[in-house]
Design a protein around this motif. Structure first.
Motif, PDB file in Angstrom:
ATOM      1  N   GLY A 320      32.474 -13.099   5.887  1.00 18.95           N
ATOM      2  CA  GLY A 320      30.867 -13.692   5.784  1.00 18.95           C
ATOM      3  C   GLY A 320      30.019 -13.115   6.779  1.00 18.95           C
ATOM      4  O   GLY A 320      29.034 -12.467   6.558  1.00 18.95           O
ATOM      5  N   ILE A 323      28.896  -9.445   5.912  1.00 21.91           N
ATOM      6  CA  ILE A 323      28.133  -9.272   4.946  1.00 21.91           C
ATOM      7  C   ILE A 323      26.890  -9.444   5.505  1.00 21.91           C
ATOM      8  O   ILE A 323      25.904  -8.785   5.246  1.00 21.91           O
ATOM      9  CB  ILE A 323      28.400 -10.123   3.594  1.00 21.91           C
ATOM     10  CG1 ILE A 323      29.642  -9.917   3.192  1.00 21.91           C
ATOM     11  CG2 ILE A 323      27.136 -10.501   2.917  1.00 21.91           C
ATOM     12  CD1 ILE A 323      29.863 -10.947   1.791  1.00 21.91           C
ATOM     13  N   ILE A 324      26.703 -10.576   6.423  1.00 20.53           N
ATOM     14  CA  ILE A 324      25.275 -10.872   6.934  1.00 20.53           C
ATOM     15  C   ILE A 324      24.981  -9.614   7.823  1.00 20.53           C
ATOM     16  O   ILE A 324      23.747  -9.134   7.825  1.00 20.53           O
ATOM     17  CB  ILE A 324      25.394 -12.280   7.785  1.00 20.53           C
ATOM     18  CG1 ILE A 324      25.754 -13.344   6.832  1.00 20.53           C
ATOM     19  CG2 ILE A 324      24.153 -12.379   8.430  1.00 20.53           C
ATOM     20  CD1 ILE A 324      25.612 -14.754   7.329  1.00 20.53           C
ATOM     21  N   THR A 331      18.614  -4.161   5.503  1.00 19.43           N
ATOM     22  CA  THR A 331      17.652  -4.613   4.363  1.00 19.43           C
ATOM     23  C   THR A 331      16.083  -3.982   4.816  1.00 19.43           C
ATOM     24  O   THR A 331      15.878  -3.747   5.667  1.00 19.43           O
ATOM     25  CB  THR A 331      17.553  -6.162   4.415  1.00 19.43           C
ATOM     26  OG1 THR A 331      16.950  -6.622   3.375  1.00 19.43           O
ATOM     27  CG2 THR A 331      16.873  -6.669   5.714  1.00 19.43           C
ATOM     28  N   ILE A 339      10.065 -12.353   1.610  1.00 24.85           N
ATOM     29  CA  ILE A 339      11.445 -12.564   1.493  1.00 24.85           C
ATOM     30  C   ILE A 339      11.639 -13.771   0.878  1.00 24.85           C
ATOM     31  O   ILE A 339      11.634 -14.821   1.406  1.00 24.85           O
ATOM     32  CB  ILE A 339      12.033 -12.278   2.720  1.00 24.85           C
ATOM     33  CG1 ILE A 339      11.676 -10.951   3.361  1.00 24.85           C
ATOM     34  CG2 ILE A 339      13.606 -12.282   2.246  1.00 24.85           C
ATOM     35  CD1 ILE A 339      12.088  -9.724   2.967  1.00 24.85           C
ATOM     36  N   LYS A 340      12.395 -13.770  -0.291  1.00 25.80           N
ATOM     37  CA  LYS A 340      12.959 -15.141  -0.780  1.00 25.80           C
ATOM     38  C   LYS A 340      14.221 -15.564  -0.463  1.00 25.80           C
ATOM     39  O   LYS A 340      15.314 -14.871  -0.740  1.00 25.80           O
ATOM     40  CB  LYS A 340      12.683 -15.145  -2.392  1.00 25.80           C
ATOM     41  CG  LYS A 340      11.206 -14.948  -2.490  1.00 25.80           C
ATOM     42  CD  LYS A 340      10.735 -16.047  -3.477  1.00 25.80           C
ATOM     43  CE  LYS A 340       9.078 -16.152  -3.783  1.00 25.80           C
ATOM     44  NZ  LYS A 340       8.704 -16.822  -4.863  1.00 25.80           N
TER      45      LYS A 340
ATOM     46  N   LEU B  93      23.396 -20.868  -1.658  1.00 25.88           N
ATOM     47  CA  LEU B  93      24.804 -20.609  -2.138  1.00 25.88           C
ATOM     48  C   LEU B  93      25.832 -21.144  -1.393  1.00 25.88           C
ATOM     49  O   LEU B  93      26.873 -21.200  -1.890  1.00 25.88           O
ATOM     50  CB  LEU B  93      25.159 -19.132  -2.631  1.00 25.88           C
ATOM     51  CG  LEU B  93      24.154 -18.402  -3.265  1.00 25.88           C
ATOM     52  CD1 LEU B  93      24.521 -17.006  -3.532  1.00 25.88           C
ATOM     53  CD2 LEU B  93      23.919 -18.990  -4.772  1.00 25.88           C
ATOM     54  N   VAL B 147      16.112 -11.739   6.044  1.00 28.06           N
ATOM     55  CA  VAL B 147      17.300 -11.251   5.364  1.00 28.06           C
ATOM     56  C   VAL B 147      17.205 -12.313   4.037  1.00 28.06           C
ATOM     57  O   VAL B 147      16.998 -13.324   4.061  1.00 28.06           O
ATOM     58  CB  VAL B 147      18.453 -11.360   5.792  1.00 28.06           C
ATOM     59  CG1 VAL B 147      19.642 -10.782   4.931  1.00 28.06           C
ATOM     60  CG2 VAL B 147      18.686 -10.520   7.229  1.00 28.06           C
ATOM     61  N   PRO B 148      17.267 -11.754   2.657  1.00 27.21           N
ATOM     62  CA  PRO B 148      17.146 -12.659   1.644  1.00 27.21           C
ATOM     63  C   PRO B 148      18.075 -13.734   1.700  1.00 27.21           C
ATOM     64  O   PRO B 148      19.320 -13.442   2.105  1.00 27.21           O
ATOM     65  CB  PRO B 148      17.408 -11.749   0.424  1.00 27.21           C
ATOM     66  CG  PRO B 148      17.087 -10.292   0.830  1.00 27.21           C
ATOM     67  CD  PRO B 148      17.351 -10.346   2.351  1.00 27.21           C
ATOM     68  N   SER B 149      17.672 -14.957   1.113  1.00 26.39           N
ATOM     69  CA  SER B 149      18.446 -15.793   1.368  1.00 26.39           C
ATOM     70  C   SER B 149      19.674 -16.071   0.598  1.00 26.39           C
ATOM     71  O   SER B 149      20.537 -16.510   0.798  1.00 26.39           O
ATOM     72  CB  SER B 149      17.663 -17.429   1.090  1.00 26.39           C
ATOM     73  OG  SER B 149      17.015 -17.308  -0.195  1.00 26.39           O
ATOM     74  N   PHE B 150      19.553 -15.259  -0.459  1.00 28.21           N
ATOM     75  CA  PHE B 150      20.763 -15.211  -1.263  1.00 28.21           C
ATOM     76  C   PHE B 150      21.765 -14.328  -0.590  1.00 28.21           C
ATOM     77  O   PHE B 150      23.070 -14.972  -0.808  1.00 28.21           O
ATOM     78  CB  PHE B 150      20.371 -14.259  -2.647  1.00 28.21           C
ATOM     79  CG  PHE B 150      21.551 -14.071  -3.648  1.00 28.21           C
ATOM     80  CD1 PHE B 150      21.509 -14.925  -4.754  1.00 28.21           C
ATOM     81  CD2 PHE B 150      22.415 -13.076  -3.296  1.00 28.21           C
ATOM     82  CE1 PHE B 150      22.383 -14.711  -5.576  1.00 28.21           C
ATOM     83  CE2 PHE B 150      23.321 -12.964  -4.358  1.00 28.21           C
ATOM     84  CZ  PHE B 150      23.325 -13.848  -5.588  1.00 28.21           C
ATOM     85  N   VAL B 151      21.645 -13.494   0.120  1.00 33.25           N
ATOM     86  CA  VAL B 151      22.562 -12.773   0.887  1.00 33.25           C
ATOM     87  C   VAL B 151      23.062 -13.545   1.998  1.00 33.25           C
ATOM     88  O   VAL B 151      24.172 -13.718   2.269  1.00 33.25           O
ATOM     89  CB  VAL B 151      22.214 -11.347   1.320  1.00 33.25           C
ATOM     90  CG1 VAL B 151      23.284 -10.550   1.960  1.00 33.25           C
ATOM     91  CG2 VAL B 151      21.571 -10.621   0.204  1.00 33.25           C
ATOM     92  N   VAL B 152      22.179 -14.174   2.720  1.00 37.62           N
ATOM     93  CA  VAL B 152      22.578 -14.881   3.964  1.00 37.62           C
ATOM     94  C   VAL B 152      23.503 -16.146   3.276  1.00 37.62           C
ATOM     95  O   VAL B 152      24.676 -16.369   4.233  1.00 37.62           O
ATOM     96  CB  VAL B 152      21.242 -15.555   4.754  1.00 37.62           C
ATOM     97  CG1 VAL B 152      21.756 -15.916   5.960  1.00 37.62           C
ATOM     98  CG2 VAL B 152      20.392 -14.440   5.071  1.00 37.62           C
ATOM     99  N   LEU B 154      25.326 -16.188   0.855  1.00 35.85           N
ATOM    100  CA  LEU B 154      26.631 -15.945   0.408  1.00 35.85           C
ATOM    101  C   LEU B 154      27.335 -15.534   1.515  1.00 35.85           C
ATOM    102  O   LEU B 154      28.326 -16.121   1.642  1.00 35.85           O
ATOM    103  CB  LEU B 154      26.242 -14.485  -0.327  1.00 35.85           C
ATOM    104  CG  LEU B 154      27.492 -13.735  -0.718  1.00 35.85           C
ATOM    105  CD1 LEU B 154      28.039 -14.734  -2.061  1.00 35.85           C
ATOM    106  CD2 LEU B 154      27.043 -12.609  -1.206  1.00 35.85           C
ATOM    107  N   GLY B 155      26.800 -15.217   2.843  1.00 35.27           N
ATOM    108  CA  GLY B 155      27.711 -14.911   3.810  1.00 35.27           C
ATOM    109  C   GLY B 155      28.002 -16.190   4.458  1.00 35.27           C
ATOM    110  O   GLY B 155      29.326 -16.431   4.824  1.00 35.27           O
ATOM    111  N   THR B 156      27.191 -17.342   4.591  1.00 33.87           N
ATOM    112  CA  THR B 156      27.684 -18.583   5.219  1.00 33.87           C
ATOM    113  C   THR B 156      28.495 -19.471   4.430  1.00 33.87           C
ATOM    114  O   THR B 156      29.262 -19.968   4.909  1.00 33.87           O
ATOM    115  CB  THR B 156      26.483 -19.356   5.565  1.00 33.87           C
ATOM    116  OG1 THR B 156      25.524 -19.156   4.580  1.00 33.87           O
ATOM    117  CG2 THR B 156      25.883 -18.965   6.972  1.00 33.87           C
TER     118      THR B 156
END
Lengths: 340, 349
Positions: A320, A323-324, A331, A339-340, B93, B147-152, B154-156
């Protein structure tokens, strides 16, 4: 990215024109970071692991890492192509899973023709996604979440919730896994070949440039007469087809198929691999060659975590944060972008 | 989520029902678009209830109604947080991961079969704190590091799951030993289960925040057009962090409630919830691009999915079909909502 978005502004004012003259250097610098980061991240991890625990780095280690990376790579390649047009395909791993069951059921009777049948079916499923997206204009996230659910049920029903072992014609498909070139199984080389093909398409063909154009600025693409419906259908069909290649990799490795077996947890690693490979989630940026390194990294992180002495239990946590951190580093943050 | 790139510059949105009046048949499309959510949903619910009551008389019994409300409570709490996040055009997510972490933290500090500590109220504070902390982490990385919320999230998700797995460790399954705690979610107050009352309280607070505070309206404005929201002096970053923090806190609460309902700790206590919560919000008419929808609509979406699930089980349909039916319903719902707004120039991601 934002400079390209508004051609009228460039024509109107001389100042941006001047800036545009100097842009290529700036663009190249920005691009080079995106191009270099994914392999750098992978080799950095490799270096750290090799220093901490050399036992993991022999030919055996390479073979294990690439074997487990192969299905992730194939699913991630399809995902990267979809992300490139600014959409997302949450159903591609489910397509692959459905494909494995179809493949395991058809190969005993039809032999090599099963490969053609499965690839055709999964490509059609992908094209269906694309057609619904193009003609009803629903968000791809919700659309593919829906097909994901349907395919999950289809897999369960088709397999009768049981594991299907490939007995007859087994060697036809397991050869893909057992055959090695440079210690790396053929399944991974299929992924590499697909990556090179997709990279060439994005780079040198009109179809590929159209895809990137839709991802960078869809309104702009519509006004420039890019056939966006055809582009979307083609990209989703491509995603389905690549999932079909993943089917071969999965069945070759497992020798069996089931709705909860190998391949049932490919969606998130696939997305992670595409992102770690430098694909932008907001579209317009994808480099299939780098997705290879993204997939290797994602497959290697659990091995690395273990080699560095983190227990098996800490793997999710490491994964986790990893990835972050990687996406935070790579990015795009162009000025004024939302940024959404 | 993904349609960030080109709405950047001046917010030139060629999309959404708001541009509908520009072409023919617009008033109808607009009217239809405006009413299709609640009216369509409520009639779908009524039809479902009638059909299932005919198929199996047990469906309409008081016991089954209480059972449905019991099942609705966890996703209902989750959907309040998810709606706040989706309204501003982001996505969360991390639901299942945070539920696992918070539920596991809570049960290990409450009377259980593994550890002899009972922190009482403080167990709640720690469990909710874990949720709030993970939500804050998501929000801060998203809003401050862009950082796009989708990715963050996904990480959390993985981080939360990792915390739950580490807390679970190698020892035995922690089960609740306190009868009072175990019985609380199913116990009836005024004829309805307590867990449902908890969800109703959360929903009421959510509606209040969403419809009647500067913050709630601000989230809607961000989803609608972020550059304008920012340009008019709205503390956009603060609102974003707050929305994810609230969503995290509610995931924590849902994790604790689900653990209590189960009576023992599990790392995948939230398994499958994401596949209920996001379709529920979307079916209710909360657009993933942000700026639309509401708490009550998402609530209807949750009821629709849970009643459908419950009714299918009672009608004797194989549980294997559940995700297929949900998926099909999601497809039909989004296509029905998007149909009147189709436009050659619409940007659909």
């Amino acid at each position: 990215m934002t400079d390209r978005a508004d051609p009228s502004a460039r024509a109107a004012a001389p100042a941006p024109e001047d800036r545009a003259g100097r842009l290529p250097g700036g663009l190249r610098r920005a691009a080079s970071w995106h191009v270099l980061a994914p392999p750098l991240v992978f080799f950095a991890i490799l270096l750290v692991v090799s220093v901490a625990n050399p036992a993991y780095l022999g030919p055996f280690g390479v073979s294990i890492a690439t074997a487990s990376a192969a299905p992730i790579l194939l699913v991630a390649l399809g995902q990267a192509m979809v992300l490139n047009i600014g959409s997302i395909d949450l159903s591609n791993a489910a397509i692959a899973l459905f494909g494995t069951i179809l493949f395991a059921l058809t190969i005993p009777a039809t032999g090599l023709a099963a490969i053609v049948i499965v690839l055709a079916v999964v490509t059609l499923i992908g094209a269906f996604n694309g057609a619904v997206l193009a003609y009803t204009q629903v968000p791809s996230f919700a659309l593919t979440l829906g097909t994901f659910g349907i395919l999950q049920t289809a897999s369960l029903v088709l397999s009768g919730s049981e594991t299907i072992y490939v007995s007859e014609n087994r060697e036809l498909v397991t050869a893909l896994y057992a055959t090695r070139a440079f210690g790396i199984p053929l399944t991974f080389w299929i992924g590499v070949a697909a990556a090179i093909a997709y990279w060439t398409m994005l780079r040198f063909t009109v179809a590929g440039q159209n895809m990137t154009a839709v991802g960078k600025n869809e309104s702009g693409a519509i006004f420039s007469a890019v056939p966006i419906r055809r582009v979307k259908i083609a990209v989703f069909a491509l995603s389905g087809f690549t999932s079909g290649l993943a089917v071969l990799a999965i069945v070759a490795q497992a020798g069996s198929a089931s709705a909860s077996g190998l391949g049932s947890a490919l969606l998130l690693p696939g997305i992670a691999a595409a992102l770690v490979g430098g694909t932008s989630i907001s579209g317009g940026q994808a480099n299939p060659i780098n997705v290879i390194f993204g997939a290797l990294t994602v497959a290697f992180v659990p091995i690395a975590a273990q080699a560095l002495g983190f227990g098996a239990q800490a793997q999710s946590l490491v994964y986790g944060f990893f990835i972050i951190v990687v996406v935070t580093l790579t990015t795009t943050r162009a000025r004024g972008i939302v940024i959404k | 989520m993904a349609d960030a790139a080109q709405s950047g510059g001046g917010g030139t949105r060629a999309a959404g029902p708001r541009t509908a009046p520009r072409h023919g048949g617009a008033p109808f499309a607009r009217l239809f678009g405006a009413t299709t959510g609640p009216v369509g949903l409520i009639s779908a619910l009524v039809v479902l209830i009638l059909v299932f009551s005919v198929l199996n008389p047990r469906f309409a019994s008081v016991e089954n109604l209480q059972n449905v409300l019991f099942q609705v409570s966890v996703p209902l709490i989750l959907v309040v947080g998810a709606t706040l996040v989706i309204q501003m055009g982001s996505i969360d997510l991390s639901v299942e991961g945070i539920m696992g972490a918070a539920g596991m933290a809570w049960i290990l500090l409450s009377p259980n079969t593994r550890l002899a500590i009972d922190l009482g109220v403080w167990a709640w504070a720690v469990g909710l704190g874990v949720g709030l902390g993970l939500g804050l982490l998501t929000g801060l990385i998203y809003a401050k590091l862009k950082v796009p919320s989708f990715v963050v999230s996904l990480g959390t998700w993985y981080v939360g799951l990792g915390i739950a797995i580490l807390l679970y460790g190698n020892s035995s399954l922690p089960s609740l030993t306190s009868d009072a705690l175990e019985r609380w979610p199913t116990a009836l107050t005024l004829g309805l289960p307590n867990s449902f009352w908890l969800a109703v309280a959360v929903l009421a607070a959510g509606v209040l925040i969403s419809n009647h505070t500067r913050f709630g309206r601000g989230l809607m404005a961000i989803g609608n057009n972020e550059p304008i929201a920012r340009g008019s002096g709205m503390p956009v970053d603060l609102y974003k962090v707050a929305a994810f923090a609230i969503a995290g806190l509610l995931c924590g609460l849902a994790g604790i409630l689900a653990t209590m309902q189960l009576g023992s700790g599990s790392t995948d206590i939230g398994f499958g919830q994401l596949f209920i919560v996001i379709p529920a919000a979307v079916i209710g008419g909360t657009a993933l691009s942000g700026g639309e929808g509401g708490m009550m609509r998402s609530t209807l979406g949750v009821f629709l999915l849970i009643i459908l699930n419950n009714g299918l089980v009672l009608a004797g349909v194989d549980p294997d079909y559940q995700s297929g039916v949900f998926g099909l319903l999601l497809l039909v719902a989004i296509i029905a909502v998007a149909w009147p707004g189709r436009d050659r120039l619409k940007v659909a991601k």
